[in-house]
Design a protein around this motif. Sequence first.
Motif, short mmCIF file in Angstrom:
data_model
loop_
_atom_site.label_atom_id
_atom_site.label_comp_id
_atom_site.label_asym_id
_atom_site.label_seq_id
_atom_site.Cartn_x
_atom_site.Cartn_y
_atom_site.Cartn_z
N SER A 210 0.83 -1.21 0.00
CA SER A 210 0.00 0.00 0.00
C SER A 210 0.86 1.26 0.00
CB SER A 210 -0.94 0.00 1.21
OG SER A 210 -0.22 0.14 2.43
N LEU A 211 1.98 1.23 0.72
CA LEU A 211 2.86 2.40 0.76
C LEU A 211 3.59 2.60 -0.56
CD1 LEU A 211 4.27 2.04 4.37
CD2 LEU A 211 2.65 3.76 3.55
N LEU A 212 4.00 1.52 -1.17
CA LEU A 212 4.66 1.63 -2.47
C LEU A 212 3.68 2.12 -3.54
CD1 LEU A 212 6.93 -1.51 -2.18
CD2 LEU A 212 7.72 0.86 -2.46
N ALA A 213 2.42 1.74 -3.42
CA ALA A 213 1.41 2.29 -4.32
C ALA A 213 1.27 3.79 -4.09
CB ALA A 213 0.07 1.59 -4.10
N ARG A 214 1.34 4.21 -2.85
CA ARG A 214 1.20 5.64 -2.53
C ARG A 214 2.31 6.47 -3.16
NH1 ARG A 214 0.50 8.31 3.54
NH2 ARG A 214 0.21 10.45 2.79
N VAL A 215 3.52 5.90 -3.26
CA VAL A 215 4.63 6.66 -3.85
C VAL A 215 4.83 6.31 -5.33
CG1 VAL A 215 5.79 6.91 -1.63
CG2 VAL A 215 6.40 4.99 -3.12
N GLY A 216 3.85 5.59 -5.91
CA GLY A 216 3.85 5.34 -7.35
C GLY A 216 4.80 4.26 -7.82
N LEU A 217 5.04 3.24 -6.98
CA LEU A 217 6.01 2.20 -7.33
C LEU A 217 5.44 0.79 -7.23
CD1 LEU A 217 9.21 3.68 -5.63
CD2 LEU A 217 8.72 3.56 -8.09
N SER A 218 4.16 0.64 -7.49
CA SER A 218 3.55 -0.69 -7.41
C SER A 218 4.15 -1.67 -8.40
CB SER A 218 2.04 -0.59 -7.65
OG SER A 218 1.40 0.06 -6.59
N ASP A 219 4.71 -1.14 -9.48
CA ASP A 219 5.29 -2.02 -10.51
C ASP A 219 6.74 -2.38 -10.25
OD1 ASP A 219 6.11 0.61 -10.88
OD2 ASP A 219 6.30 0.40 -13.05
N LYS A 220 7.29 -1.98 -9.09
CA LYS A 220 8.71 -2.22 -8.79
C LYS A 220 8.92 -3.10 -7.56
CE LYS A 220 10.10 0.50 -12.12
NZ LYS A 220 10.79 -0.04 -13.32
N LEU A 221 7.90 -3.82 -7.14
CA LEU A 221 7.97 -4.58 -5.89
C LEU A 221 9.15 -5.55 -5.86
CD1 LEU A 221 4.21 -5.49 -5.29
CD2 LEU A 221 5.46 -3.44 -4.56
N ASP A 222 9.42 -6.21 -6.97
CA ASP A 222 10.44 -7.26 -7.00
C ASP A 222 11.78 -6.77 -7.53
OD1 ASP A 222 8.63 -9.18 -6.03
OD2 ASP A 222 7.82 -9.48 -8.05
N SER A 223 11.90 -5.47 -7.78
CA SER A 223 13.16 -4.92 -8.27
C SER A 223 14.16 -4.75 -7.14
CB SER A 223 12.91 -3.55 -8.93
OG SER A 223 12.06 -3.67 -10.04
N ARG A 224 15.44 -4.77 -7.46
CA ARG A 224 16.49 -4.43 -6.50
C ARG A 224 16.80 -2.94 -6.64
NH1 ARG A 224 19.17 -9.19 -4.69
NH2 ARG A 224 17.53 -10.78 -4.67
N PRO A 225 17.25 -2.29 -5.55
CA PRO A 225 17.53 -0.85 -5.62
C PRO A 225 18.47 -0.46 -6.75
CG PRO A 225 17.49 -1.57 -3.34
CD PRO A 225 17.36 -2.81 -4.18
N GLY A 226 19.46 -1.31 -7.04
CA GLY A 226 20.42 -0.97 -8.08
C GLY A 226 19.83 -0.88 -9.47
N ASN A 227 18.62 -1.41 -9.65
CA ASN A 227 17.95 -1.36 -10.95
C ASN A 227 16.97 -0.20 -11.06
OD1 ASN A 227 19.24 -3.71 -11.88
ND2 ASN A 227 17.74 -5.00 -10.82
N LEU A 228 16.94 0.66 -10.04
CA LEU A 228 16.03 1.80 -10.03
C LEU A 228 16.78 3.10 -10.28
CD1 LEU A 228 13.90 1.01 -6.84
CD2 LEU A 228 13.45 0.30 -9.20
N SER A 229 16.06 4.10 -10.75
CA SER A 229 16.65 5.44 -10.85
C SER A 229 16.81 6.03 -9.45
CB SER A 229 15.75 6.35 -11.68
OG SER A 229 14.55 6.64 -10.97
N GLY A 230 17.56 7.12 -9.35
CA GLY A 230 17.73 7.76 -8.05
C GLY A 230 16.42 8.25 -7.47
N GLY A 231 15.57 8.82 -8.32
CA GLY A 231 14.27 9.27 -7.83
C GLY A 231 13.41 8.14 -7.32
N GLN A 232 13.45 7.00 -8.02
CA GLN A 232 12.69 5.84 -7.56
C GLN A 232 13.24 5.31 -6.24
OE1 GLN A 232 13.21 3.51 -11.13
NE2 GLN A 232 11.14 3.96 -11.87
#
Length: 227
Positions: free
Chosen positions: A126-148
């Motif tokens: 629910s919190l990840l949905a709030r910050v607009g990242l529901s599609d990144k649940l299984d990603s590792r931080p290194g695969n995200l942009s700095g903003g993400q």
Amino acid sequence: MIQITNLVKYHGSQRILDGVTVTFRAGELTALVGPSGGGKSTLLRCINGLETFHEGEIQIGTDLKLTGTGGKPHDGRALLAIRKRVGMVFQQFNLFPHRTVLENVMAGPVHALGKSRAEAIELAKSLLARVGLSDKLDSRPGNLSGGQQQRVAIARALAVDPTVILFDEPTSALDPSMIGEVLAVMRDLANSGQTMIVVTHDMDFAKQATAVLTMRAGRVVSEDLTP
């Protein structure tokens, strides 16, 4: 919400915080501004118990208090209580690189609050949905942009339901194209009544705060408060 009285901190012989006395009001966004080296980040780290201080007192709510220790470590039980009430978002995200986004946000509820894994998963989603990242649940931080990554860090801070969240220059490590997405999440939190204290050099963002405190040479030298 938070009352700081005569806070003094030294690094060696240098007086980093020089008798800071200030009140942060509940439900408000306070911006801490001023030149680098003025003590802004150190003040945040003292509030969260990440640094000790030599003299003075920090009162959080009506029942939680830290007092000066002369630079000695704080009591571990007091620190645990503070970490459950005071969230922190850093410049460099400080995510666990070997864990997924979902696991990063779950960590606080499981280990600090004792929630079950099932409860923590639903909360984190629910919190990840709030910050607009529901599609990144299984990603590792290194695969995200700095903003993400910074939005994940904000979700992680929210996961322990803190009474206040401290932000230490949350956009300073981001590319200009990513700053807007993080500030948008922070504005949404402010509009919902989340108490926040933000160290920032972004004066456009600071103008949107309820209160703007200017620090210089370890002191609060001006306060601009909105009634």
